[in-house]
Design a protein around this motif. Structure first.
Motif, PDB file in Angstrom:
ATOM      1  N   SER A  12       6.698 -31.901  -6.941  1.00 46.72           N
ATOM      2  CA  SER A  12       6.249 -31.214  -8.161  1.00 46.72           C
ATOM      3  C   SER A  12       6.336 -29.695  -8.007  1.00 46.72           C
ATOM      4  O   SER A  12       6.635 -28.987  -8.961  1.00 46.72           O
ATOM      5  CB  SER A  12       4.812 -31.604  -8.500  1.00 46.72           C
ATOM      6  OG  SER A  12       4.738 -32.960  -8.845  1.00 46.72           O
ATOM      7  N   ASN A  36      10.689 -28.881  -7.531  1.00 43.04           N
ATOM      8  CA  ASN A  36      11.691 -29.233  -8.538  1.00 43.04           C
ATOM      9  C   ASN A  36      11.865 -28.059  -9.489  1.00 43.04           C
ATOM     10  O   ASN A  36      10.892 -27.413  -9.872  1.00 43.04           O
ATOM     11  CB  ASN A  36      11.272 -30.475  -9.327  1.00 43.04           C
ATOM     12  CG  ASN A  36      11.490 -31.745  -8.541  1.00 43.04           C
ATOM     13  OD1 ASN A  36      12.216 -31.767  -7.551  1.00 43.04           O
ATOM     14  ND2 ASN A  36      10.863 -32.815  -8.974  1.00 43.04           N
ATOM     15  N   THR A  37      13.105 -27.802  -9.866  1.00 44.05           N
ATOM     16  CA  THR A  37      13.378 -26.651 -10.725  1.00 44.05           C
ATOM     17  C   THR A  37      13.930 -27.088 -12.073  1.00 44.05           C
ATOM     18  O   THR A  37      14.464 -28.186 -12.213  1.00 44.05           O
ATOM     19  CB  THR A  37      14.398 -25.693 -10.073  1.00 44.05           C
ATOM     20  OG1 THR A  37      15.621 -26.392  -9.870  1.00 44.05           O
ATOM     21  CG2 THR A  37      13.887 -25.134  -8.762  1.00 44.05           C
ATOM     22  N   SER A  42      10.329 -22.949 -11.066  1.00 41.75           N
ATOM     23  CA  SER A  42       9.599 -24.012 -10.370  1.00 41.75           C
ATOM     24  C   SER A  42       8.108 -23.690 -10.409  1.00 41.75           C
ATOM     25  O   SER A  42       7.716 -22.531 -10.590  1.00 41.75           O
ATOM     26  CB  SER A  42      10.068 -24.156  -8.917  1.00 41.75           C
ATOM     27  OG  SER A  42       9.597 -23.077  -8.125  1.00 41.75           O
ATOM     28  N   LEU A  43       7.300 -24.703 -10.209  1.00 40.80           N
ATOM     29  CA  LEU A  43       5.850 -24.485 -10.171  1.00 40.80           C
ATOM     30  C   LEU A  43       5.465 -23.579  -9.014  1.00 40.80           C
ATOM     31  O   LEU A  43       4.578 -22.730  -9.154  1.00 40.80           O
ATOM     32  CB  LEU A  43       5.110 -25.814 -10.060  1.00 40.80           C
ATOM     33  CG  LEU A  43       5.110 -26.674 -11.301  1.00 40.80           C
ATOM     34  CD1 LEU A  43       4.452 -28.014 -11.019  1.00 40.80           C
ATOM     35  CD2 LEU A  43       4.393 -25.977 -12.434  1.00 40.80           C
ATOM     36  N   GLU A 100       1.959 -32.835 -11.851  1.00 37.07           N
ATOM     37  CA  GLU A 100       3.132 -33.570 -12.334  1.00 37.07           C
ATOM     38  C   GLU A 100       3.300 -33.389 -13.846  1.00 37.07           C
ATOM     39  O   GLU A 100       4.422 -33.276 -14.340  1.00 37.07           O
ATOM     40  CB  GLU A 100       3.031 -35.048 -11.978  1.00 37.07           C
ATOM     41  CG  GLU A 100       3.223 -35.307 -10.495  1.00 37.07           C
ATOM     42  CD  GLU A 100       3.122 -36.778 -10.172  1.00 37.07           C
ATOM     43  OE1 GLU A 100       4.062 -37.527 -10.513  1.00 37.07           O
ATOM     44  OE2 GLU A 100       2.091 -37.170  -9.592  1.00 37.07           O
ATOM     45  N   TYR A 104       4.965 -30.066 -14.529  1.00 36.91           N
ATOM     46  CA  TYR A 104       6.413 -30.122 -14.286  1.00 36.91           C
ATOM     47  C   TYR A 104       7.105 -30.814 -15.459  1.00 36.91           C
ATOM     48  O   TYR A 104       8.162 -30.371 -15.907  1.00 36.91           O
ATOM     49  CB  TYR A 104       6.739 -30.824 -12.964  1.00 36.91           C
ATOM     50  CG  TYR A 104       8.222 -30.961 -12.783  1.00 36.91           C
ATOM     51  CD1 TYR A 104       9.006 -29.840 -12.521  1.00 36.91           C
ATOM     52  CD2 TYR A 104       8.862 -32.184 -12.947  1.00 36.91           C
ATOM     53  CE1 TYR A 104      10.375 -29.935 -12.412  1.00 36.91           C
ATOM     54  CE2 TYR A 104      10.234 -32.292 -12.843  1.00 36.91           C
ATOM     55  CZ  TYR A 104      10.979 -31.164 -12.571  1.00 36.91           C
ATOM     56  OH  TYR A 104      12.338 -31.266 -12.484  1.00 36.91           O
ATOM     57  N   SER A 105       6.513 -31.866 -15.990  1.00 33.80           N
ATOM     58  CA  SER A 105       7.084 -32.550 -17.165  1.00 33.80           C
ATOM     59  C   SER A 105       7.167 -31.600 -18.359  1.00 33.80           C
ATOM     60  O   SER A 105       8.136 -31.627 -19.116  1.00 33.80           O
ATOM     61  CB  SER A 105       6.256 -33.775 -17.535  1.00 33.80           C
ATOM     62  OG  SER A 105       6.319 -34.734 -16.513  1.00 33.80           O
ATOM     63  N   LEU A 142       7.552 -28.369 -18.188  1.00 32.93           N
ATOM     64  CA  LEU A 142       8.648 -27.447 -17.918  1.00 32.93           C
ATOM     65  C   LEU A 142       9.998 -28.107 -18.195  1.00 32.93           C
ATOM     66  O   LEU A 142      10.914 -27.469 -18.701  1.00 32.93           O
ATOM     67  CB  LEU A 142       8.592 -26.942 -16.471  1.00 32.93           C
ATOM     68  CG  LEU A 142       7.413 -26.039 -16.118  1.00 32.93           C
ATOM     69  CD1 LEU A 142       7.448 -25.672 -14.635  1.00 32.93           C
ATOM     70  CD2 LEU A 142       7.390 -24.795 -16.981  1.00 32.93           C
ATOM     71  N   ARG A 143      10.118 -29.397 -17.891  1.00 29.13           N
ATOM     72  CA  ARG A 143      11.355 -30.123 -18.196  1.00 29.13           C
ATOM     73  C   ARG A 143      11.582 -30.171 -19.713  1.00 29.13           C
ATOM     74  O   ARG A 143      12.698 -29.988 -20.186  1.00 29.13           O
ATOM     75  CB  ARG A 143      11.319 -31.556 -17.640  1.00 29.13           C
ATOM     76  CG  ARG A 143      11.305 -31.679 -16.144  1.00 29.13           C
ATOM     77  CD  ARG A 143      12.581 -31.311 -15.488  1.00 29.13           C
ATOM     78  NE  ARG A 143      13.672 -32.146 -15.986  1.00 29.13           N
ATOM     79  CZ  ARG A 143      14.921 -31.947 -15.644  1.00 29.13           C
ATOM     80  NH1 ARG A 143      15.245 -30.971 -14.854  1.00 29.13           N
ATOM     81  NH2 ARG A 143      15.859 -32.712 -16.111  1.00 29.13           N
TER      82      ARG A 143
END
Length: 176
Positions: free
Chosen positions: A79, A82-83, A137-138, A158, A161-162, A164-165
């Protein structure tokens, strides 16, 4: 004439601000991350979190923190590292409109200063600085957070991150 002068002054100020954000390194950046899991909270040096994210090696404090919180270290590491790919100029524009502010408020439920004051502005700055290289990234957001301490609701990492996606997809659709 007065209106033109004001527009020129504010336009110049915006240009200078953008130049500083996109070209300089952060003068004020987080030194500690306070990981919070329900009633449990532990302060971790940002260097320890960065080392863990990059190498997988955990400091004793981080190892105890994740064990007590019953968190999978690999999930947390993923988490953090991931970028997403973003256009920094488009991102800045998005974060300065109503939809962007809603996203900042949502992320701010997970990543925030201890005081919870000016969180939207702090997140906007951290995200914008982190996106200078077109990657986000976080971990970078935490590293660039403009307060000495930044609190993170660990059980929601998590979800951020979702978000950001989804932001990455939104910006790509916006370009079309």
């Amino acid at each position: 004439m007065r209106l033109f002068s004001l527009l020129l002054r504010y336009g110049f100020a915006s240009w200078v601000s953008a130049a500083i954000v996109f070209s300089s390194t952060s003068v004020f950046a987080a030194e500690r991350v306070v990981l919070k899991y329900r009633a449990f909270r532990e302060s971790i040096a940002i260097e320890d979190l960065t080392k863990f994210a990059r190498t997988g090696e955990m400091s004793p404090d981080l190892r105890v923190n994740l064990a007590l919180a019953r968190q999978d270290p690999q999930t947390i590491r993923q988490s953090l590292t991931n970028t997403v790919t973003v256009d920094p100029i488009l991102l800045d524009r998005f974060l300065n409109n109503a939809l962007g502010e809603l996203l900042l408020d949502e992320i701010g439920k997970t990543i925030h200063p201890p005081s919870r004051q000016a969180n939207r502005q702090a997140l906007r700055a951290a995200i914008t600085l982190s996106a200078r290289d077109r990657q986000l990234s976080l971990l970078e957001i935490l590293q660039n957070y403009p307060t000495t301490d930044v609190e993170v609701e660990g059980d929601r990492l998590e979800a951020v991150y979702s978000q950001l996606r989804r932001l990455e997809g939104t910006l790509k659709n916006f370009l079309k």
